[in-house]
Design a protein around this motif. Sequence first.
Motif, PDB file in Angstrom:
ATOM      1  N   ALA A 126     -24.501 -23.300   5.576  1.00  0.00           N
ATOM      2  CA  ALA A 126     -24.470 -23.307   7.040  1.00  0.00           C
ATOM      3  C   ALA A 126     -25.678 -24.083   7.558  1.00  0.00           C
ATOM      4  N   GLU A 127     -25.455 -24.891   8.599  1.00  0.00           N
ATOM      5  CA  GLU A 127     -26.507 -25.780   9.098  1.00  0.00           C
ATOM      6  C   GLU A 127     -27.732 -25.005   9.565  1.00  0.00           C
ATOM      7  N   GLY A 128     -27.534 -23.894  10.255  1.00  0.00           N
ATOM      8  CA  GLY A 128     -28.636 -23.027  10.648  1.00  0.00           C
ATOM      9  C   GLY A 128     -29.550 -23.617  11.714  1.00  0.00           C
ATOM     10  N   ALA A 129     -30.673 -22.916  11.955  1.00  0.00           N
ATOM     11  CA  ALA A 129     -31.652 -23.355  12.953  1.00  0.00           C
ATOM     12  C   ALA A 129     -33.008 -22.790  12.570  1.00  0.00           C
ATOM     13  N   GLY A 130     -34.047 -23.394  13.089  1.00  0.00           N
ATOM     14  CA  GLY A 130     -35.396 -22.909  12.813  1.00  0.00           C
ATOM     15  C   GLY A 130     -36.361 -24.048  12.589  1.00  0.00           C
ATOM     16  N   GLU A 131     -37.624 -23.708  12.380  1.00  0.00           N
ATOM     17  CA  GLU A 131     -38.673 -24.726  12.286  1.00  0.00           C
ATOM     18  C   GLU A 131     -38.880 -25.265  10.878  1.00  0.00           C
ATOM     19  N   PHE A 132     -38.124 -24.766   9.897  1.00  0.00           N
ATOM     20  CA  PHE A 132     -38.259 -25.254   8.523  1.00  0.00           C
ATOM     21  C   PHE A 132     -36.952 -25.886   8.055  1.00  0.00           C
ATOM     22  N   THR A 133     -37.084 -26.956   7.278  1.00  0.00           N
ATOM     23  CA  THR A 133     -35.930 -27.564   6.624  1.00  0.00           C
ATOM     24  C   THR A 133     -35.898 -27.109   5.172  1.00  0.00           C
ATOM     25  N   TRP A 134     -34.755 -26.568   4.789  1.00  0.00           N
ATOM     26  CA  TRP A 134     -34.524 -26.224   3.388  1.00  0.00           C
ATOM     27  C   TRP A 134     -33.686 -27.339   2.766  1.00  0.00           C
ATOM     28  N   LEU A 135     -33.966 -27.631   1.509  1.00  0.00           N
ATOM     29  CA  LEU A 135     -33.212 -28.644   0.789  1.00  0.00           C
ATOM     30  C   LEU A 135     -32.949 -28.147  -0.628  1.00  0.00           C
ATOM     31  N   VAL A 136     -31.998 -28.791  -1.293  1.00  0.00           N
ATOM     32  CA  VAL A 136     -31.782 -28.566  -2.719  1.00  0.00           C
ATOM     33  C   VAL A 136     -32.567 -29.627  -3.475  1.00  0.00           C
ATOM     34  N   LEU A 137     -33.474 -29.180  -4.306  1.00  0.00           N
ATOM     35  CA  LEU A 137     -34.280 -30.063  -5.144  1.00  0.00           C
ATOM     36  C   LEU A 137     -33.622 -30.167  -6.512  1.00  0.00           C
ATOM     37  N   GLU A 138     -33.231 -31.359  -6.879  1.00  0.00           N
ATOM     38  CA  GLU A 138     -32.705 -31.631  -8.220  1.00  0.00           C
ATOM     39  C   GLU A 138     -33.805 -32.306  -9.023  1.00  0.00           C
ATOM     40  N   LYS A 139     -34.052 -31.801 -10.223  1.00  0.00           N
ATOM     41  CA  LYS A 139     -35.061 -32.448 -11.066  1.00  0.00           C
ATOM     42  C   LYS A 139     -34.559 -32.539 -12.501  1.00  0.00           C
ATOM     43  N   TYR A 152     -31.480 -27.209 -10.347  1.00  0.00           N
ATOM     44  CA  TYR A 152     -31.268 -27.267  -8.904  1.00  0.00           C
ATOM     45  C   TYR A 152     -31.896 -26.012  -8.297  1.00  0.00           C
ATOM     46  N   GLN A 153     -32.767 -26.197  -7.316  1.00  0.00           N
ATOM     47  CA  GLN A 153     -33.390 -25.062  -6.664  1.00  0.00           C
ATOM     48  C   GLN A 153     -33.647 -25.388  -5.197  1.00  0.00           C
ATOM     49  N   PHE A 154     -33.835 -24.336  -4.402  1.00  0.00           N
ATOM     50  CA  PHE A 154     -34.129 -24.525  -2.986  1.00  0.00           C
ATOM     51  C   PHE A 154     -35.621 -24.754  -2.790  1.00  0.00           C
ATOM     52  N   ILE A 155     -35.947 -25.651  -1.857  1.00  0.00           N
ATOM     53  CA  ILE A 155     -37.326 -25.812  -1.408  1.00  0.00           C
ATOM     54  C   ILE A 155     -37.317 -25.830   0.117  1.00  0.00           C
ATOM     55  N   SER A 156     -38.474 -25.594   0.714  1.00  0.00           N
ATOM     56  CA  SER A 156     -38.576 -25.672   2.172  1.00  0.00           C
ATOM     57  C   SER A 156     -39.785 -26.511   2.532  1.00  0.00           C
ATOM     58  N   ILE A 157     -39.662 -27.255   3.625  1.00  0.00           N
ATOM     59  CA  ILE A 157     -40.803 -27.987   4.179  1.00  0.00           C
ATOM     60  C   ILE A 157     -40.766 -27.825   5.700  1.00  0.00           C
ATOM     61  N   PRO A 158     -41.931 -27.865   6.340  1.00  0.00           N
ATOM     62  CA  PRO A 158     -41.959 -27.676   7.797  1.00  0.00           C
ATOM     63  C   PRO A 158     -41.372 -28.867   8.539  1.00  0.00           C
ATOM     64  N   GLY A 159     -40.741 -28.578   9.670  1.00  0.00           N
ATOM     65  CA  GLY A 159     -40.242 -29.644  10.532  1.00  0.00           C
ATOM     66  C   GLY A 159     -38.861 -30.133  10.173  1.00  0.00           C
ATOM     67  N   GLU A 160     -38.474 -31.204  10.831  1.00  0.00           N
ATOM     68  CA  GLU A 160     -37.141 -31.800  10.639  1.00  0.00           C
ATOM     69  C   GLU A 160     -37.213 -32.909   9.600  1.00  0.00           C
ATOM     70  N   VAL A 161     -36.169 -33.007   8.793  1.00  0.00           N
ATOM     71  CA  VAL A 161     -36.071 -34.069   7.785  1.00  0.00           C
ATOM     72  C   VAL A 161     -34.783 -34.837   8.047  1.00  0.00           C
ATOM     73  N   LYS A 162     -34.890 -36.115   8.271  1.00  0.00           N
ATOM     74  CA  LYS A 162     -33.711 -36.937   8.546  1.00  0.00           C
ATOM     75  C   LYS A 162     -33.091 -37.453   7.256  1.00  0.00           C
ATOM     76  N   MET A 163     -31.787 -37.696   7.311  1.00  0.00           N
ATOM     77  CA  MET A 163     -31.062 -38.165   6.131  1.00  0.00           C
ATOM     78  C   MET A 163     -31.611 -39.495   5.632  1.00  0.00           C
ATOM     79  N   GLU A 164     -32.086 -40.344   6.551  1.00  0.00           N
ATOM     80  CA  GLU A 164     -32.639 -41.636   6.109  1.00  0.00           C
ATOM     81  C   GLU A 164     -33.855 -41.424   5.215  1.00  0.00           C
ATOM     82  N   SER A 165     -34.675 -40.429   5.531  1.00  0.00           N
ATOM     83  CA  SER A 165     -35.853 -40.127   4.709  1.00  0.00           C
ATOM     84  C   SER A 165     -35.440 -39.612   3.332  1.00  0.00           C
ATOM     85  N   ILE A 166     -34.407 -38.773   3.317  1.00  0.00           N
ATOM     86  CA  ILE A 166     -33.916 -38.249   2.036  1.00  0.00           C
ATOM     87  C   ILE A 166     -33.398 -39.384   1.174  1.00  0.00           C
ATOM     88  N   GLU A 167     -32.634 -40.289   1.784  1.00  0.00           N
ATOM     89  CA  GLU A 167     -32.096 -41.420   1.025  1.00  0.00           C
ATOM     90  C   GLU A 167     -33.213 -42.309   0.487  1.00  0.00           C
TER      91      GLU A 167
END
Length: 444
Positions: free
Chosen positions: A55-68, A104-119
């Motif tokens: 779910a897209e959700g809301a809040g001041e942190f962005t969660w992502l899936v970290l693949e390593k 694969y694990q979840f990570i969080s970072i503060p603020g908004e993360v745009k798809m262009e930055s992820i790419e």
Amino acid sequence: MARRADSQLDRLLGLEYYGLDGAGTGGKLRSSLDDFIVREISIDGEVASPECKYAEGAGEFTWLVLEKRKIDTVSAARAVARFFGLKLRDVGIAGLKDTSAVTYQFISIPGEVKMESIEEFNLSHKRVKLHCPFRRPFALKPGMLYGNFFNVKVRGAECLECLEALLRELKEKKAVPNYYGYQRFGTVRPVTHVVGRMILLGEFKEAVEELIYKVFPGESQVSRRARLFLSESGDPLKALELFPKSLKSERAVLRHLARHPGDYVGALRAVSPYVKKLFIGAYQAYLFNKLLSKRIERGLSYYYPVPGDTVGIFREKRGGEVTGVLKVNDANVEKVKRWIDEGFAVLLLPVFGYNSNLSHGVVGEIERELLREEGIDVSMFRVKQIPEASSAGTYRYASLVPHALNVRVFGNDYELTFVLNKGAYATTLLRELVKPVEPARQGF
């Protein structure tokens, strides 16, 4: 009597017995990186995956899936922090994952993360990828996970009939001893716990020498040459030119000794905070393994308690956080065993620290015997010269219960999928099935 461990490394790390008595299948893990896949399960049951079903959700942190892939969690998090201009502590992680695996694990970072930055990040990193940004009102913290889902292939098994017998035995016994796995100590250079013990004993010079001088057969030729040069020359500055950059702790120690000869406490304090904790944590893990082994040697269960033991109580059946602890005595022991069978309690053993209170009865006798043999008192875990390495201690499940275990055989190989609660090691379960004679060579 329980079956004794097959490998010398097992005995060195305190893994002296098996929970399953049957002969092992043999075989090898991690023949390829994709043979060992780990997916984190969040505290609310979400499985980390690049398929992005969150779910897209809301809040001041962005969660992502970290693949390593073939990189440790801290280094992967550091790469994320560097790219986004953050401090390492700003990257929230719930748990550390295997290095020699696809995870694969979840990570969080503060603020908004745009798809262009992820790419852009994904194009610039081979071993680390980011997927599936979604918002949450809070950051991830250590321990904020339910467990992990594993998909593991064992190649070249020598006895597939043994696998069937072992799985029947596991079903009957319900669990195996919840030893700390090999990666807690290292299979190529299993010295971390030895360094930790020396620090507690105040043997700082010996601890440094164990870390930087000792050579093991499985090390790379580059590392071996560097250590031998250092032991022969005694010149930390020249040795720095030879020590690989991957040996960050050794290099930090050498840099300090080059500037401050003989300051072994300062040299140990020069390594990263994570590694300082790791030294003491590895020795705590060794003591836990030895305690569990001594318990098995005495014929005591690692699943059910006896008077003097401590159990953890769950608020909900079979899962969630332990919400309280209870001391077991003659009056309540049978009731507590029923709670364990019903999934509302679990046997705990101490991970010794300066706040640890030793048990009573036969359980306390075993604890005191172990500490006497090691020459350790729990008060020593408050390390005055290196206070940041001190540890208060905790408890840990005595038994490992795999959930949703499935096995598929193809040729001389087999594949396992299973779920483990947080803090449990997949290699601890796999050790019971494979029974490796040479763990490092067999992919453990």
